[in-house]
Design a protein around this motif. Sequence first.
Motif, PDB file in Angstrom:
ATOM      1  N   GLY A 141       0.810  -1.212   0.000  1.00 27.63           N
ATOM      2  CA  GLY A 141       0.000   0.000   0.000  1.00 27.63           C
ATOM      3  C   GLY A 141       0.842   1.260   0.000  1.00 27.63           C
ATOM      4  N   ILE A 142       1.928   1.247   0.777  1.00 24.25           N
ATOM      5  CA  ILE A 142       2.817   2.413   0.818  1.00 24.25           C
ATOM      6  C   ILE A 142       3.494   2.600  -0.536  1.00 24.25           C
ATOM      7  N   ALA A 143       3.923   1.487  -1.132  1.00 27.41           N
ATOM      8  CA  ALA A 143       4.533   1.567  -2.464  1.00 27.41           C
ATOM      9  C   ALA A 143       3.547   2.134  -3.479  1.00 27.41           C
ATOM     10  N   ALA A 144       2.288   1.710  -3.389  1.00 24.29           N
ATOM     11  CA  ALA A 144       1.266   2.239  -4.292  1.00 24.29           C
ATOM     12  C   ALA A 144       1.078   3.735  -4.091  1.00 24.29           C
ATOM     13  N   LEU A 145       1.153   4.182  -2.834  1.00 26.73           N
ATOM     14  CA  LEU A 145       1.013   5.611  -2.549  1.00 26.73           C
ATOM     15  C   LEU A 145       2.098   6.408  -3.271  1.00 26.73           C
ATOM     16  N   SER A 146       3.280   5.834  -3.376  1.00 33.01           N
ATOM     17  CA  SER A 146       4.393   6.558  -4.003  1.00 33.01           C
ATOM     18  C   SER A 146       4.150   6.820  -5.479  1.00 33.01           C
ATOM     19  N   HIS A 239      -2.386  -6.706  12.667  1.00 32.41           N
ATOM     20  CA  HIS A 239      -2.567  -5.267  12.405  1.00 32.41           C
ATOM     21  C   HIS A 239      -1.187  -4.628  12.278  1.00 32.41           C
ATOM     22  N   TRP A 240      -0.938  -4.015  11.141  1.00 35.22           N
ATOM     23  CA  TRP A 240       0.305  -3.266  10.936  1.00 35.22           C
ATOM     24  C   TRP A 240      -0.040  -1.859  10.452  1.00 35.22           C
ATOM     25  N   GLU A 241       0.797  -0.888  10.850  1.00 33.02           N
ATOM     26  CA  GLU A 241       0.490   0.509  10.509  1.00 33.02           C
ATOM     27  C   GLU A 241       1.760   1.336  10.435  1.00 33.02           C
ATOM     28  N   HIS A 242       1.781   2.284   9.503  1.00 33.94           N
ATOM     29  CA  HIS A 242       2.813   3.316   9.465  1.00 33.94           C
ATOM     30  C   HIS A 242       2.178   4.646   9.069  1.00 33.94           C
ATOM     31  N   SER A 243       2.776   5.736   9.547  1.00 38.10           N
ATOM     32  CA  SER A 243       2.420   7.078   9.109  1.00 38.10           C
ATOM     33  C   SER A 243       3.373   7.471   7.981  1.00 38.10           C
ATOM     34  N   VAL A 244       2.803   7.932   6.866  1.00 37.78           N
ATOM     35  CA  VAL A 244       3.591   8.161   5.653  1.00 37.78           C
ATOM     36  C   VAL A 244       3.316   9.553   5.100  1.00 37.78           C
ATOM     37  N   ALA A 245       4.379  10.257   4.733  1.00 38.39           N
ATOM     38  CA  ALA A 245       4.256  11.600   4.164  1.00 38.39           C
ATOM     39  C   ALA A 245       4.613  11.589   2.688  1.00 38.39           C
ATOM     40  N   VAL A 246       3.807  12.303   1.900  1.00 38.46           N
ATOM     41  CA  VAL A 246       4.112  12.559   0.488  1.00 38.46           C
ATOM     42  C   VAL A 246       4.674  13.975   0.407  1.00 38.46           C
ATOM     43  N   HIS A 247       5.840  14.130  -0.223  1.00 35.62           N
ATOM     44  CA  HIS A 247       6.446  15.465  -0.308  1.00 35.62           C
ATOM     45  C   HIS A 247       7.031  15.671  -1.695  1.00 35.62           C
ATOM     46  N   LYS A 248       7.651  16.788  -1.911  1.00 38.43           N
ATOM     47  CA  LYS A 248       8.044  17.176  -3.267  1.00 38.43           C
ATOM     48  C   LYS A 248       9.069  16.232  -3.885  1.00 38.43           C
ATOM     49  N   ASP A 249       9.807  15.512  -3.042  1.00 37.88           N
ATOM     50  CA  ASP A 249      10.841  14.618  -3.561  1.00 37.88           C
ATOM     51  C   ASP A 249      10.439  13.149  -3.546  1.00 37.88           C
ATOM     52  N   GLY A 250       9.232  12.836  -3.045  1.00 35.41           N
ATOM     53  CA  GLY A 250       8.804  11.438  -2.995  1.00 35.41           C
ATOM     54  C   GLY A 250       7.975  11.155  -1.762  1.00 35.41           C
ATOM     55  N   ILE A 251       8.227  10.004  -1.141  1.00 32.43           N
ATOM     56  CA  ILE A 251       7.533   9.675   0.100  1.00 32.43           C
ATOM     57  C   ILE A 251       8.557   9.365   1.182  1.00 32.43           C
ATOM     58  N   TRP A 252       8.094   9.471   2.437  1.00 32.02           N
ATOM     59  CA  TRP A 252       8.933   9.149   3.593  1.00 32.02           C
ATOM     60  C   TRP A 252       8.038   8.527   4.657  1.00 32.02           C
ATOM     61  N   VAL A 253       8.434   7.355   5.134  1.00 31.35           N
ATOM     62  CA  VAL A 253       7.676   6.689   6.193  1.00 31.35           C
ATOM     63  C   VAL A 253       8.135   7.273   7.523  1.00 31.35           C
ATOM     64  N   LEU A 254       7.292   8.077   8.119  1.00 33.96           N
ATOM     65  CA  LEU A 254       7.664   8.846   9.306  1.00 33.96           C
ATOM     66  C   LEU A 254       7.931   7.962  10.516  1.00 33.96           C
ATOM     67  N   VAL A 269      10.781   0.694  -4.646  1.00 31.07           N
ATOM     68  CA  VAL A 269      10.590   2.096  -4.264  1.00 31.07           C
ATOM     69  C   VAL A 269      11.686   2.510  -3.284  1.00 31.07           C
ATOM     70  N   THR A 270      12.266   3.673  -3.508  1.00 34.01           N
ATOM     71  CA  THR A 270      13.259   4.224  -2.606  1.00 34.01           C
ATOM     72  C   THR A 270      12.704   5.500  -1.983  1.00 34.01           C
ATOM     73  N   PRO A 271      12.530   5.535  -0.668  1.00 32.84           N
ATOM     74  CA  PRO A 271      12.011   6.755  -0.043  1.00 32.84           C
ATOM     75  C   PRO A 271      13.012   7.896  -0.086  1.00 32.84           C
ATOM     76  N   SER A 272      12.482   9.103  -0.046  1.00 34.64           N
ATOM     77  CA  SER A 272      13.336  10.297  -0.063  1.00 34.64           C
ATOM     78  C   SER A 272      13.137  11.073   1.219  1.00 34.64           C
ATOM     79  N   PRO A 273      14.231  11.439   1.911  1.00 33.46           N
ATOM     80  CA  PRO A 273      14.114  12.219   3.141  1.00 33.46           C
ATOM     81  C   PRO A 273      13.414  13.564   2.890  1.00 33.46           C
ATOM     82  N   ILE A 274      12.733  14.035   3.900  1.00 32.58           N
ATOM     83  CA  ILE A 274      12.055  15.331   3.827  1.00 32.58           C
ATOM     84  C   ILE A 274      13.075  16.425   4.096  1.00 32.58           C
ATOM     85  N   ALA A 275      13.289  17.300   3.145  1.00 40.40           N
ATOM     86  CA  ALA A 275      14.304  18.349   3.269  1.00 40.40           C
ATOM     87  C   ALA A 275      13.793  19.471   4.158  1.00 40.40           C
TER      88      ALA A 275
END
Length: 275
Positions: A141-146, A239-254, A269-275
């Motif tokens: 699901g997280i990969a799909a979000l990206s 039950h598994w869960e993560h909080s995930v952010a979409v940002h200008k450079d990609g996604i980051w699992v917070l 998928v390679t996550p990108s840090p939030i600048a």
Amino acid sequence: MALRSIYKTPAQLRLMLQPGVITAAALSAVRDAIRPGITTLELDAIAEASIRSAGAAPNFMLEPGYRHTICASVNDDVVHGIPGARVLAPGDIVSIDCGAELGGWNGDAAFTAVVPDASRPGVVSERENLSSVTEQSLWAGIAALSRARHLNEVGAAIEDYVDGHGTFGILEDYTGHGIGRSMHEEPPVFNYRVRGKGPAVKHGLVVAIEPMVTLGGIDTHTRDDDWTVATADGTMAAHWEHSVAVHKDGIWVLTADDGGAAGLAPFGVTPSPIA
């Protein structure tokens, strides 16, 4: 009064980094402590100490009527299990959900573990497989979000993954959610395919994705404590869960120490840090 946007600014995304890290550390401390003989209340104390030592607050305690740091759901309990005197036994499958609030911003995540039981390898293997399929559906699901244009593509990916790995039930009465100033915000994040597209996936979207999967049916009931949600047929749940952010450079699992790099690697998928 104007409705709050579901999209965060870059500055707000940066403020969500630390609550996510603190949430991940608390869950890691609990995971390390899971063993036969420990009570769910003892696990709750470990999570609370971890969060408070980092200068944050357990955000589950901010939910009206809830007084604990974690939810601990054992065996056929799916979510919202209240910590207490219950002693974990060999072979139990337990889901731990918790979150931290820092500076008015929130993190939320969950994991499932199986207590070792050398005398029942078949039981342990079945439950570990349930947990693994649930966890990997989360990463799907997280990969799909990206890559998604609309949020409901996430639920379709989760459902496809689960259905492709055995016969399981995906709960439909409970969903993921947006997260930010509050632990639970709009929009809902479905764990299964739905008709509508959902909101656009664009910079600033932050969501908690949390599949809940069972070995049997999807019907549930709430126990007499008015919190704990259990399977109606008594089958085991994960039950598994993560909080995930979409940002200008990609996604980051917070709520992952590595931003989700290890979990997302099998999905290309390679996550990108939030600048």
